[in-house]
Design an enzyme around this catalytic site. Structure first.
Site, PDB file in Angstrom:
ATOM      1  N   GLU A  70      -8.241  23.157  44.562  1.00 21.44           N
ATOM      2  CA  GLU A  70      -7.058  23.107  43.686  1.00 21.44           C
ATOM      3  C   GLU A  70      -6.773  24.448  43.025  1.00 21.44           C
ATOM      4  O   GLU A  70      -5.626  24.763  42.723  1.00 21.44           O
ATOM      5  CB  GLU A  70      -7.220  22.018  42.623  1.00 21.44           C
ATOM      6  CG  GLU A  70      -7.110  20.598  43.169  1.00 21.44           C
ATOM      7  CD  GLU A  70      -8.445  20.057  43.649  1.00 21.44           C
ATOM      8  OE1 GLU A  70      -9.431  20.827  43.660  1.00 21.44           O
ATOM      9  OE2 GLU A  70      -8.507  18.866  44.027  1.00 21.44           O
ATOM     10  N   PHE A 132     -13.419   6.411  35.583  1.00 18.87           N
ATOM     11  CA  PHE A 132     -13.776   7.272  36.707  1.00 18.87           C
ATOM     12  C   PHE A 132     -12.693   8.337  36.926  1.00 18.87           C
ATOM     13  O   PHE A 132     -11.511   8.018  37.015  1.00 18.87           O
ATOM     14  CB  PHE A 132     -13.930   6.418  37.972  1.00 18.87           C
ATOM     15  CG  PHE A 132     -14.224   7.242  39.199  1.00 18.87           C
ATOM     16  CD1 PHE A 132     -15.426   7.935  39.309  1.00 18.87           C
ATOM     17  CD2 PHE A 132     -13.302   7.334  40.229  1.00 18.87           C
ATOM     18  CE1 PHE A 132     -15.693   8.708  40.436  1.00 18.87           C
ATOM     19  CE2 PHE A 132     -13.566   8.108  41.351  1.00 18.87           C
ATOM     20  CZ  PHE A 132     -14.773   8.789  41.456  1.00 18.87           C
ATOM     21  N   GLN A 133     -13.100   9.580  36.969  1.00 19.47           N
ATOM     22  CA  GLN A 133     -12.219  10.726  37.172  1.00 19.47           C
ATOM     23  C   GLN A 133     -11.137  10.855  36.111  1.00 19.47           C
ATOM     24  O   GLN A 133     -10.026  11.284  36.386  1.00 19.47           O
ATOM     25  CB  GLN A 133     -11.593  10.700  38.582  1.00 19.47           C
ATOM     26  CG  GLN A 133     -12.655  10.851  39.667  1.00 19.47           C
ATOM     27  CD  GLN A 133     -12.080  11.158  41.030  1.00 19.47           C
ATOM     28  OE1 GLN A 133     -10.987  10.715  41.372  1.00 19.47           O
ATOM     29  NE2 GLN A 133     -12.825  11.913  41.820  1.00 19.47           N
ATOM     30  N   LYS A 182      -1.504   6.512  37.126  1.00 15.98           N
ATOM     31  CA  LYS A 182      -1.268   5.848  38.406  1.00 15.98           C
ATOM     32  C   LYS A 182      -0.344   4.640  38.274  1.00 15.98           C
ATOM     33  O   LYS A 182       0.430   4.341  39.182  1.00 15.98           O
ATOM     34  CB  LYS A 182      -2.613   5.429  39.005  1.00 15.98           C
ATOM     35  CG  LYS A 182      -2.555   5.157  40.491  1.00 15.98           C
ATOM     36  CD  LYS A 182      -3.951   5.077  41.081  1.00 15.98           C
ATOM     37  CE  LYS A 182      -3.901   4.753  42.561  1.00 15.98           C
ATOM     38  NZ  LYS A 182      -5.262   4.735  43.139  1.00 15.98           N
ATOM     39  N   MET A 493     -16.199  46.792  39.525  1.00 13.35           N
ATOM     40  CA  MET A 493     -15.652  47.123  38.215  1.00 13.35           C
ATOM     41  C   MET A 493     -16.709  46.921  37.143  1.00 13.35           C
ATOM     42  O   MET A 493     -16.797  47.681  36.178  1.00 13.35           O
ATOM     43  CB  MET A 493     -14.414  46.266  37.935  1.00 13.35           C
ATOM     44  CG  MET A 493     -13.640  46.711  36.727  1.00 13.35           C
ATOM     45  SD  MET A 493     -13.099  48.417  36.876  1.00 13.35           S
ATOM     46  CE  MET A 493     -11.392  48.200  37.331  1.00 13.35           C
TER      47      MET A 493
HETATM   48  C1  LIG Z   1     -13.247  34.668  37.686  1.00 16.00           C
HETATM   49  C2  LIG Z   1     -13.746  35.951  37.133  1.00 16.00           C
HETATM   50  N1  LIG Z   1     -15.066  36.110  36.871  1.00 16.00           N
HETATM   51  C3  LIG Z   1     -15.531  37.288  36.385  1.00 16.00           C
HETATM   52  C4  LIG Z   1     -14.685  38.330  36.143  1.00 16.00           C
HETATM   53  C5  LIG Z   1     -15.209  39.646  35.560  1.00 16.00           C
HETATM   54  N2  LIG Z   1     -14.963  40.739  36.502  1.00 16.00           N
HETATM   55  C6  LIG Z   1     -13.909  41.579  36.406  1.00 16.00           C
HETATM   56  S1  LIG Z   1     -13.826  42.678  37.630  1.00 16.00           S
HETATM   57  C7  LIG Z   1     -15.224  42.099  38.319  1.00 16.00           C
HETATM   58  C8  LIG Z   1     -15.777  42.701  39.559  1.00 16.00           C
HETATM   59  C9  LIG Z   1     -14.991  42.315  40.744  1.00 16.00           C
HETATM   60  O1  LIG Z   1     -15.755  42.614  41.889  1.00 16.00           O
HETATM   61  P1  LIG Z   1     -15.097  42.667  43.306  1.00 16.00           P
HETATM   62  O2  LIG Z   1     -14.204  41.507  43.517  1.00 16.00           O
HETATM   63  O3  LIG Z   1     -16.177  42.870  44.315  1.00 16.00           O
HETATM   64  O4  LIG Z   1     -14.155  43.931  43.242  1.00 16.00           O
HETATM   65  P2  LIG Z   1     -14.491  45.465  43.030  1.00 16.00           P
HETATM   66  O5  LIG Z   1     -14.442  45.723  41.559  1.00 16.00           O
HETATM   67  O6  LIG Z   1     -15.835  45.713  43.595  1.00 16.00           O
HETATM   68  O7  LIG Z   1     -13.407  46.137  43.766  1.00 16.00           O
HETATM   69  C10 LIG Z   1     -15.749  41.047  37.577  1.00 16.00           C
HETATM   70  C11 LIG Z   1     -17.001  40.323  37.887  1.00 16.00           C
HETATM   71  C12 LIG Z   1     -13.316  38.119  36.410  1.00 16.00           C
HETATM   72  N3  LIG Z   1     -12.389  39.043  36.195  1.00 16.00           N
HETATM   73  N4  LIG Z   1     -12.885  36.945  36.931  1.00 16.00           N
END
Ligand SMILES: Cc1ncc(C[n+]2csc(CCOP(=O)(O)OP(=O)(O)O)c2C)c(N)n1
Lengths: 583, 245
Positions: A70, A132-133, A182, A493
């Site tokens: 979803e 449920f749900q 529902k 990042m």
């Molecule tokens: C759902 C979610 N969980 C955690 C984060 C924190 N976060 C921001 S950037 C990042 C790294 C992303 O890694 P990747 O997708 O491998 O991309 P890269 O930075 O290596 O290009 C994280 C963990 C986020 N933005 N979204």
């Protein structure tokens, strides 16, 4: 499937087409309302509490795309909305289906994207019993929707759905949700829903006040260092033509926010690209030195402003926004103009007797472009640079190709090193920063896009891993999308921040355990490619773009590469760092 | 750059200008932060440009905000949810139906800076079930109700204090006496202080509720006693008046 037996219902015995023979159940009213409202494609996943609606869809002309999760349905609907300009629609069952939508709803809310979510709910008489749900979906989603509804009456459910659809797009767009117990969808009704209309209490001032317009026009005229800042609202209100025309007529340089990427052609002389944390040095210099910032359709997010104390510190601010609550929320507006972006700019333009005297300022902005170029080093012997991959893709695709992204370094490179020329070609998760947005967004974007428009998703290894199951949907639907995983074997990042702000203690950032994405793609039935070196890049891109169907290229890039420039959180835009030792 | 170009040299991405001579291996070329010009202006935390000479943080004040809302399920939780999510400083909140069927009035007392109060009003107005929002000025008619339960050992004294504050005795037993006082916040505070001598057992306060004084509508454009779409069958049943007659 563990389901309760559906309640006895005469209506369920016969499936009757909604369009030919009129409405017979609440569920048919829901479907009729969607048809009335002009919806074309829905994204969702089946389930017990939403089954009556799906049953009504059986006889409808509305297209339905079954997603793998979803969350994927919500992101796909969101991206469909961004590309098409009409609200996207997603469906889910009660409980886990509804909660799985939550991330996608919150994402749409932060980015002011029009979207309608329809969720099944346990029958009304069981609501509150922990059935449920059962989840309190309106309770859970109240803070992340523009408005939500609990539809307790089959006679009015169609109008409610129509209203929710219209409301999501009216004024400042945002997600709306209708929770459908529902018994409501199964109940008999012959009430045809009326046209989709916004409620009377939701009144939007489209046309700005004359006095506001006049004051703003005078402020722009007398500016010596005027700067236009286009926000996402410029794209959403389809005001790009008007906004560009205004900039060009008066010779005012333009910076954009990230959501507004593409609102101004990035190869135009006046365009300084996007400002903010990883925006260009020249856009951030311009923001720091402007004496009159004309901000249109932006909410001054902290990723844009850095610390507000140092944001455009010498500027009088003209703020155009359709949402009065955005005026002076984060940055005080000296000249508020409440109204539709296009209308407001046209009115300010008509009110102006002369253009600002800004030749010197334009030259200054030009010279900042030379002083702070967006560049990267690519000596032979180093691992592949991600920026090179982005540029090679840009080169190999048409000008109107659409880019979607996950969240992380790859998202920033995709924003920095691709030259965007048209609105609605940049589809990304801005305000919420949702990893995993890219692949489902590519699915939604593909369905909304013109047939000959290419769709490329830049993803990170971490982001791809979160929602790559939606590749199966792209295979089933034979959607021609190309996913470029910029695989640095890190959640890059995070690693960049750990290096800069946590003394290099790379806790849980290392993703060298990721599977081989090209092989995974093949397992899904998509085309899978892997690239390690510069000389393989062009061929792989060509092969993937030529392939009629989804393809995934796993680019093994330099794991040490970082994103610059960078304004540290809460820092001054004008003090962006160009390398780690400047942080 | 075109993809057939050999990437063995340094590449300048954005412009067609000369390749930049020194691109650091990790980072970008260009003057470092201290070598750049910086303006001396500044804003305060609310994003308002400030005169460094006369810098002052905005003061908090108390405001009474009235919101006319559609009386539908969930409206109160939407309003209170808005306040907690946006971290507004809320003192009290009262709610009750009006004479118009389907309408309710929410009265909020908030303590915020001027820009904060402005945000409170605008964010409230954005909610779909909110019809109108107004801020009441100082001469508004305000009232609060408190119900107090004190020990019953000195009934005469309790009665005297109750009368002093124009209150009413709601219940008097051998061990406890319960009274009600209405009035503005100061009066209620004073009354509570006065009752302390008897030992206050329990207390329930409503928070302020208020209307604008005289002819001024409490929320802008509010029509006395009528729903916007008021139909005839409704106006027969409910007492209505107009400011005009
Ligand atoms: C759902 C979610 N969980 C955690 C984060 C924190 N976060 C921001 S950037 C990042 C790294 C992303 O890694 P990747 O997708 O491998 O991309 P890269 O930075 O290596 O290009 C994280 C963990 C986020 N933005 N979204």
């Amino acid at each position: 499937m563990s389901e309760h037996a559906p309640p006895e219902s005469d209506a369920a015995d016969e499936s009757v087409g909604t369009t030919e023979t009129g409405v017979e159940t609440g569920a048919e009213a829901v479907v009729a309302a969607l048809e009335n409202a002009g919806a074309e494609t829905l994204f969702g996943v089946q389930g017990g509490a939403i089954m009556p609606v799906y049953d009504a869809l059986y006889d409808s002309d509305l297209a339905h795309v079954t997603m793998a999760h979803e969350q994927g349905a919500a992101h796909a609907a969101d991206a469909y909305g961004v590309v098409s300009g009409d609200p996207g629609v997603c469906l889910a069952t009660s409980g886990p289906g509804a909660t799985n939508l939550v991330t996608g709803i919150a994402d749409a809310d932060m980015d002011s994207d029009a979207m309608l979510a329809l969720t099944g709910q346990v029958p009304s008489h069981m609501v509150g019993s922990d059935a449920f749900q059962e989840t309190d979906t309106t309770g859970v989603t109240a803070p992340i929707t523009k408005h939500n509804y609990f539809a307790g009456d089959a006679d009015t459910v169609g109008d409610t759905v129509g209203e929710a659809f219209a409301l999501s797009a009216e004024g400042r767009p945002g997600p709306t949700l209708v929770d459908l117990p529902k018994d409501t969808t199964l109940a008999e009704t012959d009430r045809e829903p009326g046209p989709a209309e916004t409620p009377e209490t939701y009144q939007v001032e489209e046309t700005p006040d004359d006095a506001e317009v006049e004051a703003a026009a005078r402020a722009v005229e007398r500016a010596e260092k005027p700067l236009l800042l286009f926000g996402g609202g410029v794209v959403k209100s389809d005001a790009c033509e008007v906004a560009r025309g205004f900039a060009m007529e008066h010779g005012i340089p333009v910076a954009t926010t990230m959501p507004a990427i593409g609102s101004m052609p990035e190869d135009h002389d006046l365009c300084l690209s996007w400002a903010g944390m990883h925006g260009t040095g020249y856009a951030n210099m311009a923001i720091t030195h402007t004496d009159c910032l004309v901000a249109v359709g932006t909410r001054f997010d902290d990723r844009l402003t850095g610390g507000v104390e140092t944001f455009a510190p010498e500027a009088e601010v003209v703020h155009v926004d359709i949402d009065p609550a955005e005026i002076s929320k984060n940055v005080h507006a000296d000249y508020p103009v409440v109204g539709d972006a296009g209308t407001a700019i046209e009115r300010i333009d008509a009110e102006m007797d002369r253009s600002p005297q800004a030749r010197e300022w334009r030259d200054q902005c030009q010279s900042w472009q030379d002083e702070y170029p967006m560049a990267y080093a690519t000596p032979d012997d180093e691992p592949l640079k991600p920026q090179f991959v982005v540029e090679a893709f840009d080169e190999a695709t048409d000008d109107d190709a659409i880019v979607t992204t996950g969240v992380g370094q790859h998202q920033m490179w995709a924003a920095q090193f691709w030259t965007y020329r048209s609105p609605r070609t940049w589809v990304s998760s801005h305000g919420l920063g949702t990893m995993g947005y890219g692949v489902p967004a590519a699915v939604g974007a593909r369905i909304a896009a013109e047939d000959d428009q290419q769709v490329v998703c830049f993803d990170g290894d971490g982001s791809f891993l979160m929602t790559m199951q939606e590749i199966s949907v792209a295979v089933r639907e034979n959607l021609d999308i190309t996913v470029a995983v910029l695989n640095n074997r890190y959640i890059g990042m995070v690693r960049q921040w750990q290096d800069a702000f946590f003394e290099g203690r790379q806790m849980a950032a290392d993703y060298d355990w990721c599977p081989e994405f090209d092989k995974l793609a093949e397992a899904f039935g998509a085309k899978g490619l892997r690239v390690d070196d510069y000389d393989e890049v062009a061929d792989a891109i060509e092969e993937a773009l030529d392939y009629d169907g989804p393809s995934v290229i796993d680019f093994h890039i330099d794991p040490a590469e970082n994103v610059y420039p960078m304004v540290p959180s809460g820092g001054a835009n004008g003090k962006f760092a160009l390398s780690e030792d400047q942080l | 750059m075109s993809s057939d170009e050999t990437p063995d040299q340094q590449t300048d991405a954005r412009s067609d200008a000369e390749p930049h001579p020194e691109i650091p291996r990790n980072g970008l070329p260009g003057p470092s932060p201290d070598e750049r010009p910086h303006p001396s202006g500044r804003r305060n935390a609310k994003g308002i440009r400030i005169d460094p000479e006369a810098e002052a943080e905005p003061e908090h004040r108390t405001a009474v905000v009235s919101a006319l809302v559609e009386h539908e399920p969930g409206v109160l939780s939407r309003v209170s949810g808005l306040f907690s999510r946006r971290q507004f400083n809320i003192e009290s909140l009262t709610v009750g139906p009006t004479t118009v069927e389907g309408h309710a009035r929410i009265t909020l007392v908030v303590e915020e800076t001027d820009p904060g109060i402005d945000q409170v009003k605008k964010q409230l107005a954005k909610l779909k079930p909110v019809i109108q929002v107004g801020e009441l000025d100082d001469d508004a008619v305000r009232a609060e109700l408190v119900v107090l339960k004190v020990r019953g050992e000195e009934p005469d004294k309790v009665q005297a204090i109750t009368e002093m504050y124009e209150g009413r005795t709601l219940d008097a037993g051998p061990r406890t006496i319960t009274v009600q006082i209405t009035g503005d916040q100061q009066k209620i505070d004073d009354a509570i202080d006065a009752f302390r001598q008897f030992g206050i057992i329990e207390i329930a306060r409503t928070g302020q509720t208020a209307l604008a004084r005289g002819d001024t509508p409490t929320t802008p454009g509010e029509e006395p006693g009528h729903a916007k779409e008021s139909d005839d069958d409704q106006s027969d049943e409910i007492q209505t008046g107009t400011y005009d007659d």
